[in-house]
Design a protein around this motif. Structure first.
Motif, mmCIF file in Angstrom:
data_model
loop_
_atom_site.group_PDB
_atom_site.id
_atom_site.type_symbol
_atom_site.label_atom_id
_atom_site.label_comp_id
_atom_site.label_asym_id
_atom_site.label_seq_id
_atom_site.Cartn_x
_atom_site.Cartn_y
_atom_site.Cartn_z
ATOM 1 N N LEU A 162 0.828 -1.204 0.000
ATOM 2 C CA LEU A 162 0.000 0.000 0.000
ATOM 3 C C LEU A 162 0.861 1.252 0.000
ATOM 4 O O LEU A 162 0.550 2.238 -0.682
ATOM 5 C CB LEU A 162 -0.942 -0.011 1.211
ATOM 6 C CG LEU A 162 -1.976 1.116 1.278
ATOM 7 C CD1 LEU A 162 -2.860 1.127 0.033
ATOM 8 C CD2 LEU A 162 -2.838 0.965 2.534
ATOM 9 N N ILE A 163 1.955 1.218 0.731
ATOM 10 C CA ILE A 163 2.881 2.352 0.746
ATOM 11 C C ILE A 163 3.444 2.583 -0.655
ATOM 12 O O ILE A 163 3.479 3.717 -1.147
ATOM 13 C CB ILE A 163 4.029 2.102 1.750
ATOM 14 C CG1 ILE A 163 3.482 2.080 3.185
ATOM 15 C CG2 ILE A 163 5.123 3.158 1.610
ATOM 16 C CD1 ILE A 163 4.489 1.625 4.216
ATOM 17 N N GLU A 164 3.860 1.498 -1.304
ATOM 18 C CA GLU A 164 4.418 1.617 -2.658
ATOM 19 C C GLU A 164 3.372 2.144 -3.631
ATOM 20 O O GLU A 164 3.672 2.974 -4.491
ATOM 21 C CB GLU A 164 4.953 0.257 -3.114
ATOM 22 C CG GLU A 164 6.196 -0.194 -2.348
ATOM 23 C CD GLU A 164 6.627 -1.598 -2.726
ATOM 24 O OE1 GLU A 164 5.864 -2.279 -3.447
ATOM 25 O OE2 GLU A 164 7.725 -2.021 -2.292
ATOM 26 N N PHE A 165 2.139 1.676 -3.491
ATOM 27 C CA PHE A 165 1.065 2.130 -4.376
ATOM 28 C C PHE A 165 0.851 3.631 -4.215
ATOM 29 O O PHE A 165 0.687 4.362 -5.195
ATOM 30 C CB PHE A 165 -0.227 1.371 -4.066
ATOM 31 C CG PHE A 165 -1.328 1.639 -5.048
ATOM 32 C CD1 PHE A 165 -1.527 0.804 -6.130
ATOM 33 C CD2 PHE A 165 -2.157 2.750 -4.900
ATOM 34 C CE1 PHE A 165 -2.547 1.052 -7.048
ATOM 35 C CE2 PHE A 165 -3.168 3.017 -5.809
ATOM 36 C CZ PHE A 165 -3.364 2.163 -6.888
ATOM 37 N N SER A 166 0.859 4.113 -2.987
ATOM 38 C CA SER A 166 0.582 5.524 -2.730
ATOM 39 C C SER A 166 1.672 6.447 -3.255
ATOM 40 O O SER A 166 1.451 7.651 -3.397
ATOM 41 C CB SER A 166 0.403 5.753 -1.223
ATOM 42 O OG SER A 166 1.640 5.633 -0.541
ATOM 43 N N ARG A 167 2.844 5.877 -3.545
ATOM 44 C CA ARG A 167 3.978 6.688 -4.007
ATOM 45 C C ARG A 167 4.115 6.721 -5.534
ATOM 46 O O ARG A 167 5.071 7.298 -6.055
ATOM 47 C CB ARG A 167 5.273 6.159 -3.399
ATOM 48 C CG ARG A 167 5.349 6.305 -1.890
ATOM 49 C CD ARG A 167 6.668 5.761 -1.356
ATOM 50 N NE ARG A 167 6.762 5.901 0.101
ATOM 51 C CZ ARG A 167 7.832 5.543 0.807
ATOM 52 N NH1 ARG A 167 8.889 5.017 0.188
ATOM 53 N NH2 ARG A 167 7.849 5.701 2.116
ATOM 54 N N GLN A 168 3.195 6.114 -6.256
ATOM 55 C CA GLN A 168 3.279 6.099 -7.714
ATOM 56 C C GLN A 168 3.282 7.517 -8.281
ATOM 57 O O GLN A 168 2.506 8.373 -7.836
ATOM 58 C CB GLN A 168 2.081 5.347 -8.304
ATOM 59 C CG GLN A 168 2.054 3.869 -7.994
ATOM 60 C CD GLN A 168 0.806 3.248 -8.579
ATOM 61 O OE1 GLN A 168 0.870 2.618 -9.628
ATOM 62 N NE2 GLN A 168 -0.320 3.443 -7.935
#
Length: 444
Positions: free
Chosen positions: A86-92
Motif C-alpha cells: 500500500l505504501i508503494e502504491f501511494s507513491r506512484q
C-alpha cells in the motif's frame, strides 16, 4: 407560528426517503436550520481554500520526506503500521499530485469561534446534507449551499458519472449515497441519458469489478482493504490508468497526526513557506495543539513543549484538571474513524488514563496515537420536535459544524454545512439519536 412549525415538520417527514438516509440510525427533527452570521459565513467560505492548500502541503511534505529533502522521520511516522504494498502504491508518480476533492472539517463551535477537531477526506453525510438542504430550501431561502449545492459539488468531483464503491464496514452510509446517486441520475441532461458510463450507481466494494474509463468514488477506509475480496483488480486498474479512484489511495493523507506535524518546531518554516504566512497564522488559530506520542527517549535537558514533561509517562500522572487532553488513534485502524478511538483524559479514572497512555506508547510503531488539547464547545439553544410528548422543545447543546467543500476545477466551493447539536452533557459531538441534525442557514 405554531402552524408554520407544524407545516415545516410535516414537509420534513414527508420528504424522508422510505429507505432512510442512515442504516438503523435516527436523529431529532427540527423545523429550523442552524443560523450562521455573515462574518462567520465569510470565514467559512475562505476556510475551504486554506484547507486545500494545507492538504497540498501535506502531500508535498510526505513526498519530500521520502526523497530525503525533508526529515525522513515524517514519512516514517506516516507509514507506520501500513502494508508495504500500500505504501508503494501511494507513491506512484501517476497519482503524485492527486488530492481529495471533497474536504470536510469537523468544527467545534467554541466561545471564541471554532476549532478544527479533524479533517475527513472520506466523509459521510454528503447525501444526508444534500437531502437536508433540498428539504429545508423548500421553506427557507437562506440555506447555505441552496437546494442543489451538494449535488452540484459531488457531480463536479465525478462529472461523467461514477461507481460509488462502499464496503461493508461503511454500510451505514449506503442509503444516503443511494439517495445522492438517484438524484444525480434524475438530473442527467438528455445527451448523456443512455448507457452506464455517465450514470452514478452505488455498488458493494466486495467483489467489485472495475470498468475501463469509469470513475470510482471510494467510500471505504484504507485499513479496510484486506476485508474487501478482489480489491486488487480495482487497484491494478487504477495503477494502469484505466480508471480513476477518488479520493486517491494515499493512506498518509488520512492521518490525524498531520495536526501534530503542523505544530512541530522543526517543520515550522516548511509550513510557513508552503502555506504562506497569512494561511499559516490563520490555521494556527483553529488547529488545536497536538502531540505525537512517540516513545523515543528525550535527552535529559529536553522537555515536551507546552506540557513541560521529559517523558510521556509523566503525563500519566497528571491530575484530572490537567487531563483536558484527547487521546486519538491517528488513522490506519478501525479505531481511527468515528469516535471509536478517542478518549478524554479528564473523563477517565486515573488508572484507566495511565493504562491508555501506556498502550499508546506500546503500540506506537503499528498504530500511532496523538494527544490533543481539548476545546469545550459553547452552548447553543435550538428547537426540536419531541416525538414522545408531541411537543416542540428547546435543547441547550453543543455544536459540531461540518462544512462540505468541493474542489471544482481551480475553485474550492462551500456547498453545504451540516450542524449536529448534541446534548450539553455529551463530550464527543457526533450523530446520535439524542442529537439534532439540520442544515445551516445564513442569518439575517
Amino acid at each position: 407560528m405554531v402552524a408554520v412549525t407544524e407545516d415545516r415538520l410535516q414537509t420534513i417527514r414527508a420528504a424522508l426517503p422510505k429507505e432512510g438516509l442512515f442504516a438503523e440510525k435516527d436523529w431529532l427533527l427540527s423545523p429550523d436550520a442552524f443560523p450562521i452570521d455573515k462574518k462567520f459565513f465569510a470565514d467559512l467560505e475562505q476556510l475551504g481554500h486554506r484547507l486545500f492548500v494545507f492538504q497540498r502541503a501535506c502531500n508535498q511534505l510526505y513526498q519530500l520526506s521520502v526523497k530525503g529533502k525533508q526529515p525522513e522521520w515524517v514519512a516514517r511516522y506516516l507509514d507506520a503500521g501500513k502494508p508495504k504494498e500500500l505504501i508503494e502504491f501511494s507513491r506512484q508518480k501517476e497519482i503524485r499530485d492527486d488530492l481529495p476533492r471533497v474536504i470536510r472539517p469537523d468544527l467545534i463551535l467554541t466561545e471564541n469561534g471554532y476549532i478544527i477537531a479533524e479533517i475527513d477526506s472520506v466523509p459521510g453525510g454528503i447525501g444526508l446534507t444534500g437531502w437536508l438542504n433540498q428539504t429545508y430550501s423548500s421553506f427557507d431561502n437562506d440555506i447555505i449551499g441552496d437546494a442543489t449545492g451538494m449535488l452540484d459539488g459531488f457531480r463536479a468531483v465525478v462529472p461523467n458519472g461514477a461507481d460509488i464503491v462502499i464496503s461493508q464496514e461503511s454500510a451505514t452510509y449506503r442509503p444516503e449515497m443511494e439517495w445522492m446517486a438517484a438524484r444525480l441520475n434524475e438530473r442527467r441532461t438528455s445527451n448523456v441519458e443512455h448507457g452506464t458510463s455517465n450514470s452514478w450507481r452505488v455498488v458493494s466494494a466486495e467483489n467489485y469489478e472495475p470498468q475501463d474509463r469509469r470513475a470510482v468514488y471510494r467510500f471505504f477506509e484504507l485499513f479496510d482493504l484486506p476485508n474487501i475480496p478482489g480489491i486488487e483488480n480495482t487497484l491494478r486498474a487504477n495503477a494502469d490508468g484505466r480508471i480513476t479512484i477518488r479520493p486517491p489511495i494515499k493512506p498518509y493523507l488520512e492521518e490525524k497526526m498531520w495536526f501534530a506535524l503542523f505544530w512541530m518546531h522543526p517543520l515550522r518554516e516548511f509550513w510557513r513557506r508552503e502555506l504562506g504566512n497569512k494561511y499559516f497564522l490563520k490555521l494556527r488559530q483553529v488547529i488545536p495543539y497536538s502531540w505525537l506520542l512517540d516513545p523515543t527517549p528525550l535527552p535529559q535537558h529536553a522537555v515536551i513543549p507546552r506540557l513541560e514533561i521529559q517523558d510521556w509517562r509523566e503525563a500519566a500522572k497528571f491530575s484530572q484538571k490537567d487531563r483536558e487532553l484527547l487521546l486519538k488513534v491517528s488513522g490506519f485502524s478501525p479505531l481511527g474513524w468515528g469516535s471509536r478511538g478517542i478518549a478524554l483524559g479528564s473523563d477517565l479514572p486515573h488508572a484507566e488514563w495511565e493504562k491508555r497512555i501506556d498502550h499508546a506508547l506500546a503500540t506506537f510503531e503499528s498504530h500511532p496515537t496523538i494527544l490533543q488539547k481539548f476545546h469545550k464547545g459553547a452552548l447553543f439553544e435550538h428547537s426540536y420536535w419531541d416525538a414522545e410528548t408531541s411537543e416542540l422543545k428547546t435543547m441547550k447543546g453543543r455544536v459540531r459544524l461540518c462544512p462540505y467543500y468541493f474542489v471544482e476545477g481551480d475553485r474550492v466551493r462551500l456547498r453545504g454545512a451540516l450542524a449536529t447539536i448534541a446534548p450539553a452533557d455529551k463530550k464527543f459531538l457526533h450523530g446520535m439519536s439524542e442529537a439534532i441534525l439540520v442544515s445551516s442557514r445564513l442569518a439575517a
